[in-house]
Design a protein around this motif. Structure first.
Motif, PDB file in Angstrom:
ATOM      1  N   MET A 103      48.844  44.704  31.626  1.00  0.00           N
ATOM      2  CA  MET A 103      48.256  43.722  30.716  1.00  0.00           C
ATOM      3  C   MET A 103      46.788  44.047  30.493  1.00  0.00           C
ATOM      4  SD  MET A 103      49.853  40.094  31.954  1.00  0.00           S
ATOM      5  CE  MET A 103      50.528  39.231  30.564  1.00  0.00           C
ATOM      6  N   ASN A 104      46.319  43.776  29.262  1.00  0.00           N
ATOM      7  CA  ASN A 104      44.923  44.016  28.939  1.00  0.00           C
ATOM      8  C   ASN A 104      44.091  42.769  29.222  1.00  0.00           C
ATOM      9  OD1 ASN A 104      45.506  46.618  27.950  1.00  0.00           O
ATOM     10  ND2 ASN A 104      46.102  45.775  25.974  1.00  0.00           N
ATOM     11  N   GLU A 105      42.938  42.979  29.830  1.00  0.00           N
ATOM     12  CA  GLU A 105      42.045  41.862  30.113  1.00  0.00           C
ATOM     13  C   GLU A 105      41.415  41.370  28.814  1.00  0.00           C
ATOM     14  OE1 GLU A 105      39.437  41.764  33.736  1.00  0.00           O
ATOM     15  OE2 GLU A 105      37.891  41.961  32.189  1.00  0.00           O
ATOM     16  N   ARG A 149      39.367  36.086  35.647  1.00  0.00           N
ATOM     17  CA  ARG A 149      39.883  37.034  34.667  1.00  0.00           C
ATOM     18  C   ARG A 149      41.142  36.452  34.027  1.00  0.00           C
ATOM     19  NH1 ARG A 149      35.712  38.605  35.966  1.00  0.00           N
ATOM     20  NH2 ARG A 149      35.018  40.675  36.667  1.00  0.00           N
ATOM     21  N   ASN A 167      44.246  37.751  31.392  1.00  0.00           N
ATOM     22  CA  ASN A 167      44.858  38.840  30.647  1.00  0.00           C
ATOM     23  C   ASN A 167      45.484  38.339  29.350  1.00  0.00           C
ATOM     24  OD1 ASN A 167      44.298  40.928  32.522  1.00  0.00           O
ATOM     25  ND2 ASN A 167      46.008  40.230  33.798  1.00  0.00           N
ATOM     26  N   LYS A 168      45.637  39.253  28.412  1.00  0.00           N
ATOM     27  CA  LYS A 168      46.216  38.909  27.116  1.00  0.00           C
ATOM     28  C   LYS A 168      47.621  38.339  27.312  1.00  0.00           C
ATOM     29  CE  LYS A 168      47.026  40.821  22.519  1.00  0.00           C
ATOM     30  NZ  LYS A 168      46.951  42.017  21.650  1.00  0.00           N
ATOM     31  N   THR A 215      46.948  33.882  24.153  1.00  0.00           N
ATOM     32  CA  THR A 215      46.227  33.657  25.400  1.00  0.00           C
ATOM     33  C   THR A 215      45.574  32.276  25.344  1.00  0.00           C
ATOM     34  OG1 THR A 215      45.729  36.017  25.382  1.00  0.00           O
ATOM     35  CG2 THR A 215      44.554  34.663  26.985  1.00  0.00           C
TER      36      THR A 215
END
Length: 361
Positions: free
Chosen positions: A1-3, A26, A28-29, A189
């Motif tokens: 997953m992208n932050e 944080r 994630n997307k 998100t």
């Protein structure tokens, strides 16, 4: 997953005091996360800082790796490409439902805009209601319109500020589940702030418990309930009581209702005085058990009954019985401890605020 979102050691001041202290997290997307805590803990200030409505006095906020807030710079809210859903819906009363949903759509033809409006209304279960006005809708329908409006421009991130608190309990529980499905279906998100544990657990992939401006624990709902990392989190999350006991071995404790072996090893010295957390699901009915307790309160919950039971010592525990086992007040029942997750804290940590035994918000 992208932050997608990062908060690095942020600090916020409010009315001349530090309202948020060194908070980092944080997201994630595609995740839905929740900040949970009592009134005044700083959770709404964090949300306002993410939105760009509140400046930082320390740390930084990044969206897609780009700094949008630090003590010397705040990117304006309208340039962050965020959607917001508020507690009071904040719909425009003079605009139709359709025009409310399409309010944030810019630079497209009327046909393109109408296509998106129709898609959003279908997504939130309000197909055919575009020509109505907010006052003609129920509270739950109005909140769906607010969500559709926030989703329509396809924002990077949706921020939800106590979105269901003005709704009745049954509608709140149903709508929170529906909102989670919508967000997951869209891959959106989201960050939610709430004081309601039901909402946080129903919506959140991860939940952060806040107290006095600090993030005490960032975890899954399951681990917050079964593996609380501090006395405050243990007290704040769910129901339960604390019984005093003594540490016999790193994973064994003795209380007034027996010796209990847990799933973790504690580093304290043998003989350390502790408080052991027992949830209602840790105390199970057992008619053959020599451990007896007296029913002093009961709350019918459909499939289960929550009993408050007085031990011989005068201490009390909570227990969930199947509802067909309907015991009268004053009746004595057999119980035993079945705690797969044994949670304890040294007595020296009792400075944390203490909830009542049945404090499930």
């Amino acid at each position: 997953m992208n932050e997608l979102l990062a908060l690095n050691n942020i600090e916020c001041e409010y009315d001349g005091r530090l309202a948020v202290c060194g908070l980092s997290l944080r997201v994630n997307k595609g995740e839905t996360v929740c900040l949970l805590g009592p009134s005044g803990c700083g959770k709404t200030t964090v949300l306002r800082a993410i939105a760009g409505f509140h400046p930082l006095s320390g740390g930084e906020i990044l969206i897609h790796g780009t700094t949008v807030s630090d003590p010397h710079f705040t990117l304006p809210p309208e340039q962050r490409h965020l959607g917001m859903v508020f507690q009071d819906h904040a719909l425009f009363p003079h605009l139709s439902v359709g025009n409310n949903v399409g309010f944030g759509l810019r630079g497209m033809s009327r046909e393109q805009k109408q296509t998106i409006i129709d898609e959003m209304l279908e997504l939130v279960g309000l197909t055919g209601m575009g020509d109505r006005y907010p006052h003609e809708l129920s509270g739950g329908q109005q909140q769906r319109v607010a969500l559709a409006r926030a989703l329509a421009p396809e924002p990077n991130l949706i921020l939800l500020d106590e979105p269901f608190s003005n709704l009745d309990i049954e509608l709140r529980e149903r709508l929170s589940g529906e909102v989670r499905e919508i967000l997951k279906h869209r891959g959106t998100t989201a960050v939610l702030v709430t004081h309601d544990q039901h909402e946080a657990f129903a919506l959140g992939d991860a939940v952060g418990v806040m107290h006095e401006g600090k993030l005490l624990q960032w975890d899954t709902p399951y681990d917050l309930y079964h593996e609380p990392g501090s006395r405050f989190v243990a007290d704040f999350i769910g129901q339960g009581v604390f019984l005093r006991g003594t540490l016999l071995t790193p994973n064994t404790m003795e209380t007034e209702i027996g010796m209990h072996k847990g799933n973790r090893a504690y580093p304290w010295a043998r003989g350390t005085r502790v408080e052991v957390l027992l949830r209602p699901d840790d105390i199970v009915p057992d008619p053959a058990s020599p451990l007896q307790a007296q029913v002093v309160q009961k709350a019918f919950r459909g499939a289960e009954i929550l009993y408050t039971l007085r031990l011989r010592s005068g201490g009390r525990v909570l227990s969930l019985f199947p509802s067909h086992a309907d015991h009268a007040l004053g009746e004595r029942v057999g119980i035993r401890v079945q705690a797969d997750h044994l949670v304890a804290f040294p007595l020296s940590e009792n400075h944390s605020p203490k909830a009542t035994p049945a404090a499930f918000i």
